[in-house]
Motif scaffolding. Sequence first.
Motif, PDB file in Angstrom:
ATOM      1  N   TYR A   1       0.865  -1.183   0.000  1.00 40.11           N
ATOM      2  CA  TYR A   1       0.000   0.000   0.000  1.00 40.11           C
ATOM      3  C   TYR A   1       0.899   1.229   0.000  1.00 40.11           C
ATOM      4  O   TYR A   1       1.756   1.375   0.868  1.00 40.11           O
ATOM      5  CB  TYR A   1      -0.879   0.019   1.254  1.00 40.11           C
ATOM      6  N   THR A   2       0.692   2.109  -0.973  1.00 43.59           N
ATOM      7  CA  THR A   2       1.518   3.311  -1.069  1.00 43.59           C
ATOM      8  C   THR A   2       0.655   4.491  -1.493  1.00 43.59           C
ATOM      9  O   THR A   2      -0.328   4.332  -2.221  1.00 43.59           O
ATOM     10  CB  THR A   2       2.689   3.111  -2.055  1.00 43.59           C
ATOM     11  N   LYS A   3       1.054   5.685  -1.056  1.00 45.89           N
ATOM     12  CA  LYS A   3       0.402   6.916  -1.497  1.00 45.89           C
ATOM     13  C   LYS A   3       1.113   7.461  -2.731  1.00 45.89           C
ATOM     14  O   LYS A   3       0.634   8.387  -3.359  1.00 45.89           O
ATOM     15  CB  LYS A   3       0.394   7.946  -0.370  1.00 45.89           C
TER      16      LYS A   3
ATOM     17  N   VAL B   1      -5.181   5.260  -1.875  1.00 49.44           N
ATOM     18  CA  VAL B   1      -3.924   4.511  -1.865  1.00 49.44           C
ATOM     19  C   VAL B   1      -3.822   3.710  -3.154  1.00 49.44           C
ATOM     20  O   VAL B   1      -4.816   3.456  -3.831  1.00 49.44           O
ATOM     21  CB  VAL B   1      -3.818   3.552  -0.650  1.00 49.44           C
TER      22      VAL B   1
END
Length: 185
Positions: A101-103, A132
Motif C-alpha cells: 500500500y503506497t500513497k 492509496v
Amino acid sequence: MTDIFELYPWMLPVIIFLGRICDVTLGTLRIIFVAKGEKKKAPLVGFFEVFIWVVVISQIFTHTNSMIAYLAYAGGYATGNFVGILVENKIAFGFQLFRIYTKSNGLELAQQLNRNGFGSTHIHGQGVVAEVEIIETVVSRKSGKKVVGIIRAFDPDAFYVVEDIRSKQKGIFTVSSAGAPRLGK
C-alpha cells in the motif's frame, strides 16, 4: 549398542543430543511440507524423523537413571527447534504474496517490479484517510528480500503485508534466462 555406552559413557548424551537435533529439525521441515501440501516430501521426512526419535527414546528408556541423558534429550529438542528454523529460512521453500500500500504512484512501483521480473497487479483503493495504490505480487520466498529492497527504495513509508501461500497457478513468477518475465503454471 549398550556395550559401547558402558565403555564410553560420555557417548550416550552426545548421541541423544545430536539425535534430537536431527529429529526435531526434520519435524520442523515435515510440518512445513504438510502445510504446503507436499504429499511426497512430508511422509519421507516423517519416516526419518520418527526413526531417529525411536532410536533416541529407546536409549533413554535403556538408561533410565541417567540425568545427563535427560538433559541431553531436552537440550537436543531445544537446539533442534533453533536449527529447524535456521534450515527452513535457508531453504526458503514456497511462495509469498506481497500486498503493498503506497500513497506514491503505484503504477510506477508495479512497473519497477515487472522490470525486475516480478509480475504484479496494480489496484486503486480508498484507505481510511486517503486514496492509496495497492500492488500485489507473488514471489518465491528466496526473492522476498529483493522485493523488500525494491519497495523501500521506491517508498520508504509504504505499508506492506507478506503472506505465505500454499499454492499458485498461472501468472508471472520468475525471470527467464533472457531477462524477461516468464509465465508460471
